[in-house]
Design an enzyme around this catalytic site. Structure first.
Site, short mmCIF file in Angstrom:
data_model
loop_
_atom_site.label_atom_id
_atom_site.label_comp_id
_atom_site.label_asym_id
_atom_site.label_seq_id
_atom_site.Cartn_x
_atom_site.Cartn_y
_atom_site.Cartn_z
CD GLU A 100 4.40 13.33 89.07
OE1 GLU A 100 4.26 13.27 90.28
OE2 GLU A 100 3.46 13.54 88.27
CB CYS A 113 4.01 17.03 80.68
SG CYS A 113 4.34 18.19 82.01
CB CYS A 120 10.20 23.05 92.35
SG CYS A 120 10.08 24.69 91.59
CB CYS A 124 4.01 28.25 92.89
SG CYS A 124 5.20 29.08 91.82
CB CYS A 127 2.94 24.21 92.66
SG CYS A 127 3.85 23.03 91.67
CB CYS A 341 2.25 19.24 88.40
SG CYS A 341 1.21 20.21 87.36
N1 SAH Z 1 8.09 25.96 87.07
C1 SAH Z 1 7.42 26.09 85.83
C2 SAH Z 1 6.85 24.81 85.27
C3 SAH Z 1 6.15 23.87 86.16
S1 SAH Z 1 4.45 23.94 86.51
C4 SAH Z 1 6.36 27.17 85.89
O1 SAH Z 1 6.13 27.70 86.95
O2 SAH Z 1 5.80 27.51 84.85
C5 SAH Z 1 3.49 24.06 85.08
C6 SAH Z 1 2.26 24.92 85.27
O3 SAH Z 1 1.29 24.31 86.13
C7 SAH Z 1 2.58 26.26 85.88
O4 SAH Z 1 1.82 27.26 85.26
C8 SAH Z 1 2.12 26.06 87.31
O5 SAH Z 1 1.92 27.29 87.94
C9 SAH Z 1 0.88 25.24 87.12
N2 SAH Z 1 0.44 24.49 88.30
C10 SAH Z 1 1.17 23.91 89.25
N3 SAH Z 1 0.40 23.32 90.18
C11 SAH Z 1 -0.87 23.53 89.79
C12 SAH Z 1 -2.12 23.19 90.32
N4 SAH Z 1 -2.24 22.49 91.47
N5 SAH Z 1 -3.24 23.59 89.65
C13 SAH Z 1 -3.13 24.28 88.49
N6 SAH Z 1 -1.98 24.64 87.95
C14 SAH Z 1 -0.85 24.28 88.59
#
Ligand code: SAH
Length: 358
Positions: A100, A113, A120, A124, A127, A341
């Protein structure tokens, strides 16, 4: 796995640098200006295939089809927000994978974006992108194509690119750097590197290596906690690299590039949103030329994380401001279209398994 520039015996033409393309075209017995024409069709006119290249002879187009593969993404779903004009695109990569991209119109220009991987492996906790693990890396051409297709489909120019969609960009390092060089190349879309942001969960050797590339991009670090214990609960990568090691790498990046660092901090109710957390964060970044982006967590249905109340979010921000830290709360875009995301992709894959079509 299709993540190399050579697919079977064909070369992915859209991932080649101008110099590499020039060499290939000359090897095929053509003059240099042909390479310029083709590069222009690929990266400025955003052609959908060789057959659109009308100033190239049909015979040479056929030779190109023999030698090169042509990456073209197909948009299979588009969701538009009724609130702010945000558009989410789901692209089919042609091998059962989907990614996406999110288009966000701002007063100062349009931002896209993009995803850097299908899935991935960073895991995390909050996420959605990592729930099913990594499927594969994206090619440079597949990162570019997200921008090219969105420009073609919307008729809008994109001035800012953020690599913050699905995937960990520094886990796909070589393709990422090639993508940045292609996107900012003067013979291509020529998007200024200053308008490109790469967000990482904090892969320390990748940050140090990126510092040496002589790029002018903005580096965003997903911090989410200012002490190791809390960070380790949210992000497995924190067990590999301590916050101390991460901050050393960040300082190194700043020293080498002079670029102000962004820290992302997703606020999760009862986990990392106390005044003490704000104090610890202030101490951690004090003296560093940086900016903090607070993101009230987007709830993901598979996880039990909640967003703090708005007053807590404001309180956290005020505390940082009192400590003279540069901070903003990220404006929520497209709240009415598949929030977090990776959720559009994930929903599509699940529905696919259940046999429904879009
Ligand atoms: N892998 C990279 C980029 C992808 S995510 C990274 O970790 O930075 C982009 C941002 O969105 C990151 O800061 C991630 O931690 C955050 N993110 C992902 N899922 C989220 C969610 N459900 N709520 C808030 N932030 C989120």
């Amino acid at each position: 796995m299709k993540e190399q520039l050579e697919d079977l015996d064909k070369t992915d033409i859209k991932s080649l640098t101008y110099e590499e393309l020039l060499k290939q075209i000359q090897d095929m017995g053509e003059k240099a200006f042909r390479a310029d024409q083709i590069y222009h069709w690929l990266h400025v006119k955003l052609a959908a295939g060789f057959d659109e290249m009308t100033n190239i002879s049909a015979a040479f187009r056929e030779q190109c089809k023999e030698r090169f593969s042509y990456t073209l993404l197909k948009a299979v779903r588009v969701q538009e927000s009724g609130i702010d004009g945000t558009k989410k695109f789901l692209f089919d990569l042609g091998d059962g994978n989907f990614v996406e991209s999110v288009f966000m119109p701002y007063h100062h220009g349009n931002s896209l974006c993009i995803s850097s991987q299908a899935g991935c492996r960073m895991g995390c906790q909050f996420c959605a992108s990592g729930i099913d693990g990594l499927s594969r890396n994206l090619l440079p051409s597949e990162m570019l194509e997200q921008i090219y297709r969105v420009e073609s489909l919307t008729g809008e120019r994109i001035s800012n690119v953020v690599v913050m969609g699905t995937g960990e960009p520094l886990d796909n390092y070589d393709n990422l750097v090639r993508f940045i060089r292609l996107l900012s190349h003067k013979k291509g879309l020529h998007i200024s590197q200053r308008n490109i942001t790469v967000s990482t969960c904090g892969i320390v050797p990748g940050i140090r290596r990126l510092a040496e590339e002589e790029l002018q991009i903005t580096l965003a670090i997903s911090l989410h906690a200012a002490d190791d214990k809390k960070r380790q609960k949210l992000m497995p990568i924190a067990k590999v690299y301590s916050i101390g090691e991460l901050m050393d790498a960040v300082r190194y990046y700043f020293d080498k590039t002079g670029r102000r660092i962004t820290f992302e901090y997703s606020l999760v109710s009862g986990v990392n949103d106390t005044y003490e957390d704000a104090e610890r964060l202030s101490r951690l970044v004090s003296g560093l030329n940086c900016h903090i982006n607070l993101i009230p967590v987007n709830p993901v249905k598979e996880r039990d994380f909640k967003r703090p109340k708005q007053t807590y979010v404001e309180g956290f921000k005020n505390k940082l401001e009192k400590n003279r830290i540069n901070v903003t709360i990220r404006r929520e875009m497209g709240a009415d279209i598949d929030g977090a995301c990776g959720q559009l992709r994930k929903r599509h894959l699940e529905e696919g398994k259940e046999g429904t079509h879009c």
